[in-house]
Design a protein around this motif. Structure first.
Motif, mmCIF file in Angstrom:
data_model
loop_
_atom_site.group_PDB
_atom_site.id
_atom_site.type_symbol
_atom_site.label_atom_id
_atom_site.label_comp_id
_atom_site.label_asym_id
_atom_site.label_seq_id
_atom_site.Cartn_x
_atom_site.Cartn_y
_atom_site.Cartn_z
ATOM 1 N N PHE A 155 45.383 40.666 40.239
ATOM 2 C CA PHE A 155 44.074 40.990 39.654
ATOM 3 C C PHE A 155 44.121 40.922 38.129
ATOM 4 C CE2 PHE A 155 42.879 42.985 43.797
ATOM 5 C CZ PHE A 155 41.684 42.300 43.979
ATOM 6 N N MET A 156 45.225 41.312 37.537
ATOM 7 C CA MET A 156 45.355 41.218 36.084
ATOM 8 C C MET A 156 45.373 39.759 35.637
ATOM 9 S SD MET A 156 45.271 44.109 34.599
ATOM 10 C CE MET A 156 45.890 43.614 32.995
ATOM 11 N N SER A 157 46.051 38.897 36.381
ATOM 12 C CA SER A 157 46.093 37.476 36.012
ATOM 13 C C SER A 157 44.709 36.840 36.120
ATOM 14 C CB SER A 157 47.086 36.728 36.909
ATOM 15 O OG SER A 157 46.632 36.672 38.251
ATOM 16 N N TRP A 158 43.901 37.295 37.064
ATOM 17 C CA TRP A 158 42.524 36.797 37.177
ATOM 18 C C TRP A 158 41.659 37.352 36.050
ATOM 19 C CZ3 TRP A 158 41.846 37.757 43.169
ATOM 20 C CH2 TRP A 158 42.546 36.772 43.862
ATOM 21 N N ALA A 159 41.828 38.636 35.748
ATOM 22 C CA ALA A 159 41.012 39.264 34.708
ATOM 23 C C ALA A 159 41.295 38.660 33.334
ATOM 24 C CB ALA A 159 41.255 40.769 34.690
ATOM 25 N N LEU A 160 42.555 38.274 33.096
ATOM 26 C CA LEU A 160 42.942 37.699 31.810
ATOM 27 C C LEU A 160 42.809 36.182 31.790
ATOM 28 C CD1 LEU A 160 46.141 39.869 31.124
ATOM 29 C CD2 LEU A 160 43.847 40.165 30.138
ATOM 30 N N ASN A 161 42.256 35.612 32.877
ATOM 31 C CA ASN A 161 42.049 34.163 32.995
ATOM 32 C C ASN A 161 43.340 33.365 32.947
ATOM 33 O OD1 ASN A 161 39.210 34.120 33.296
ATOM 34 N ND2 ASN A 161 38.934 34.362 31.084
ATOM 35 N N ILE A 162 44.443 34.003 33.323
ATOM 36 C CA ILE A 162 45.688 33.255 33.479
ATOM 37 C C ILE A 162 45.555 32.317 34.674
ATOM 38 C CG2 ILE A 162 48.156 33.470 33.936
ATOM 39 C CD1 ILE A 162 48.066 36.182 32.527
ATOM 40 N N HIS A 163 44.891 32.812 35.709
ATOM 41 C CA HIS A 163 44.503 31.982 36.848
ATOM 42 C C HIS A 163 43.013 32.179 37.086
ATOM 43 C CE1 HIS A 163 48.606 30.935 37.815
ATOM 44 N NE2 HIS A 163 48.948 32.202 37.884
ATOM 45 N N LYS A 164 42.376 31.152 37.616
ATOM 46 C CA LYS A 164 40.942 31.233 37.860
ATOM 47 C C LYS A 164 40.633 32.162 39.041
ATOM 48 C CE LYS A 164 39.896 26.574 36.195
ATOM 49 N NZ LYS A 164 39.322 25.249 36.565
ATOM 50 N N TRP A 165 39.485 32.828 38.950
ATOM 51 C CA TRP A 165 39.019 33.603 40.098
ATOM 52 C C TRP A 165 38.721 32.635 41.239
ATOM 53 C CZ3 TRP A 165 38.480 38.883 40.704
ATOM 54 C CH2 TRP A 165 38.665 39.661 39.562
ATOM 55 N N PRO A 166 39.280 32.883 42.411
ATOM 56 C CA PRO A 166 39.069 31.927 43.511
ATOM 57 C C PRO A 166 37.685 32.061 44.137
ATOM 58 C CG PRO A 166 40.371 33.780 44.280
ATOM 59 C CD PRO A 166 40.173 33.989 42.798
ATOM 60 N N ASN A 167 37.215 30.961 44.639
ATOM 61 C CA ASN A 167 35.949 30.951 45.365
ATOM 62 C C ASN A 167 36.283 30.772 46.844
ATOM 63 O OD1 ASN A 167 33.284 30.845 46.103
ATOM 64 N ND2 ASN A 167 32.956 28.741 45.394
ATOM 65 N N ILE A 168 36.350 31.885 47.568
ATOM 66 C CA ILE A 168 36.820 31.893 48.950
ATOM 67 C C ILE A 168 35.651 32.081 49.904
ATOM 68 C CG2 ILE A 168 38.405 32.970 50.598
ATOM 69 C CD1 ILE A 168 39.832 31.644 48.342
ATOM 70 N N SER A 169 35.621 31.260 50.917
ATOM 71 C CA SER A 169 34.581 31.394 51.942
ATOM 72 C C SER A 169 35.082 32.287 53.078
ATOM 73 C CB SER A 169 34.211 30.025 52.498
ATOM 74 O OG SER A 169 35.300 29.461 53.212
ATOM 75 N N ARG A 170 34.180 32.710 53.903
ATOM 76 C CA ARG A 170 34.545 33.558 55.039
ATOM 77 C C ARG A 170 35.447 32.793 56.002
ATOM 78 N NH1 ARG A 170 30.373 36.424 59.400
ATOM 79 N NH2 ARG A 170 32.019 37.535 60.576
ATOM 80 N N GLY A 171 35.162 31.516 56.187
ATOM 81 C CA GLY A 171 35.994 30.710 57.075
ATOM 82 C C GLY A 171 37.432 30.616 56.590
ATOM 83 N N GLN A 172 37.607 30.489 55.283
ATOM 84 C CA GLN A 172 38.957 30.434 54.735
ATOM 85 C C GLN A 172 39.686 31.768 54.900
ATOM 86 O OE1 GLN A 172 37.748 29.007 50.830
ATOM 87 N NE2 GLN A 172 38.873 27.092 51.140
ATOM 88 N N LEU A 173 38.967 32.863 54.696
ATOM 89 C CA LEU A 173 39.583 34.186 54.878
ATOM 90 C C LEU A 173 40.050 34.388 56.309
ATOM 91 C CD1 LEU A 173 37.206 36.473 52.760
ATOM 92 C CD2 LEU A 173 39.556 35.784 52.208
ATOM 93 N N LEU A 174 39.251 33.953 57.261
ATOM 94 C CA LEU A 174 39.639 34.084 58.668
ATOM 95 C C LEU A 174 40.864 33.226 58.981
ATOM 96 C CD1 LEU A 174 36.127 34.075 60.422
ATOM 97 C CD2 LEU A 174 37.676 36.031 60.091
ATOM 98 N N ALA A 175 40.941 32.053 58.342
ATOM 99 C CA ALA A 175 42.101 31.193 58.564
ATOM 100 C C ALA A 175 43.357 31.769 57.924
ATOM 101 C CB ALA A 175 41.817 29.794 58.010
ATOM 102 N N ILE A 176 43.188 32.477 56.793
ATOM 103 C CA ILE A 176 44.333 33.044 56.077
ATOM 104 C C ILE A 176 44.832 34.339 56.727
ATOM 105 C CG2 ILE A 176 45.053 34.027 53.855
ATOM 106 C CD1 ILE A 176 43.103 32.123 52.506
ATOM 107 N N LEU A 177 43.975 35.027 57.454
ATOM 108 C CA LEU A 177 44.334 36.330 58.024
ATOM 109 C C LEU A 177 45.628 36.300 58.833
ATOM 110 C CD1 LEU A 177 43.690 39.297 58.522
ATOM 111 C CD2 LEU A 177 42.187 38.585 60.423
ATOM 112 N N PRO A 178 45.832 35.366 59.767
ATOM 113 C CA PRO A 178 47.115 35.345 60.507
ATOM 114 C C PRO A 178 48.304 35.115 59.581
ATOM 115 C CG PRO A 178 45.472 33.969 61.598
ATOM 116 C CD PRO A 178 44.917 34.324 60.268
#
Length: 409
Positions: A155-178
């Protein structure tokens, strides 16, 4: 004082003579820092083809220049000052080649630094983690602490723009869950093994990861291994068995925990191939790892509180007779190193092929085993060291034979 003369192309004009002086020597050829096909020759019977500007002070040579050259500074011993450069097109090509070589060397340097940091953070994670688990044998709590620290760093790396905030869809979250579930189980079982047996033995058992990869890929992906791949598994399994038979710290909970870690981690890899369907915009490796870590934190923290309760507090550590400051610092360092080495592993994977990454992982395991043996002064017999060596050699062989593609009929 030397005279300045401008000569146009296609003219044959002798240069005026000056009085002979013993310090002046006639020149018939002057060497040049350029290739032979672009040299500057001085002789007495040639014509000038390009337009040149020269400063003369001795004998009466004529100048002949093969290949059109522009003029740069070059001084001879007797006072001539000649300027010559290669044509702009050749110079531009040389600049492009030099820039490409510089970029390649820079990339290799960056890659070398990343590999070094990968190994270094892994060594320190295992050392600090083992030190904490020896005095605070609560692997569930330690796994939760590591996920908390990792989530905070993300979260700190996202807040400081070291990495971009991701744009995650619900379908991707369901695929990542397992994947997050397997990731959590892999970390938990690794900590359980480290709390029971030596670091070197845990990593010797974890050398069996290729065995689980082959089995799971055959079961769930339908990938039939080649004879070369199957043959490379023999020294891996045999070496682990030999090392286990002579391991001083051997116990079954530690052994099966490390085996469960292999199963969980390789299940995560197989599931990532099977479930991460690229119908939507794919995620880069670092973003995927970040999302997995955060999901693991939210999944596992409630379970950790139910299983072991709130034990990572100053009051509890003091009641257990532990050095509070030492346990907190080592736990924090272990958690930072844990997150750092995994993220760097994904950064390396973006730069190299999976086979190269696998070879690097094999070398990393060797480095961790050797470092832990020296740091903890782990007693190791000759048979145990031979078994470990055979297993690691098998892992290297596996990474090489994976390049061999099966023949198609």
């Amino acid at each position: 004082m030397a005279k300045l003369l401008h000569i146009h192309p296609s003219t044959s004009l002798p240069l005026p003579k000056r009085p002979h002086h013993t310090s002046f020597h006639p020149l018939t050829h002057a060497s040049s820092p350029y290739p032979s096909n672009s040299s500057i020759n001085f002789n007495s019977n040639t014509h000038l083809t390009p337009s040149i500007c020269c400063l003369y002070s001795s004998q009466n040579p004529r100048l002949s220049i093969f290949n059109p050259l522009h003029i740069i500074d070059h001084r001879s011993r007797d006072g001539h000052a000649v300027k010559a450069t290669l044509n702009p097109e050749s110079s531009g090509e040389n600049d492009a080649v030099a820039a490409a070589e510089k970029a390649k060397m820079t990339e290799l340097l960056v890659l070398g630094v990343l590999f070094g940091l990968w190994y270094l953070f892994n060594i320190y994670f295992n050392i600090y983690n083992k030190q904490v688990l020896e005095v605070f044998p609560n692997p569930v709590t330690m796994t939760a602490v590591q996920l908390v620290v990792g989530t905070f760093i993300i979260f700190m790396s996202w807040a400081l723009n070291i990495h971009k905030w991701p744009n995650i869809s619900r379908g991707q979250l369901l695929a990542i869950l397992p994947l997050a579930v397997m990731h959590t189980l892999g970390n938990l079982t690794t900590n359980m093994s480290l709390g029971k047996v030596s670091v070197s033995f845990t990593h010797t058992i974890k050398a069996m990861e290729p065995f689980f990869t082959v089995v799971l890929s055959t079961m769930f992906l339908g990938e039939i291994p080649t004879a070369w791949v199957l043959s490379s598994l023999v020294p891996i399994v045999g070496g682990v068995i030999l090392a286990s038979l002579t391991e001083v710290s051997f116990n079954w909970p530690g052994f099966w925990s490390a085996m469960a870690s292999n199963l969980a981690n390789q299940s995560r890899n197989v599931l990532s191939k099977k479930l991460m369907v690229k119908k939507e915009e794919s995620l880069d490796n670092i973003t995927l790892f970040s999302i997995i870590t955060i999901m693991s934190f939210f999944l596992f923290t409630p379970i950790a509180l139910l299983v072991e309760g709130v034990k990572f507090t100053p009051a509890y550590l003091q009641s257990a007779g532990l050095n509070i400051r030492q346990v907190f610092i080592r736990s924090l360092l272990a958690s930072i190193c844990f997150h750092a080495y995994q993220q760097i592993a994904y950064m390396i994977l973006q730069r190299v092929s999976p086979v190269t990454h696998s070879v690097g992982n094999c070398v990393k395991r060797v480095v961790v085993i050797v470092a832990s043996i020296f740091f903890f002064r782990t007693p190791i017999s000759l048979t145990n060291s031979i078994g470990t060596g055979i297993a690691l050699a098998g892992v290297f062989l596996y990474s090489q034979v994976k390049r061999i593609k099966p023949k198609t009929t």
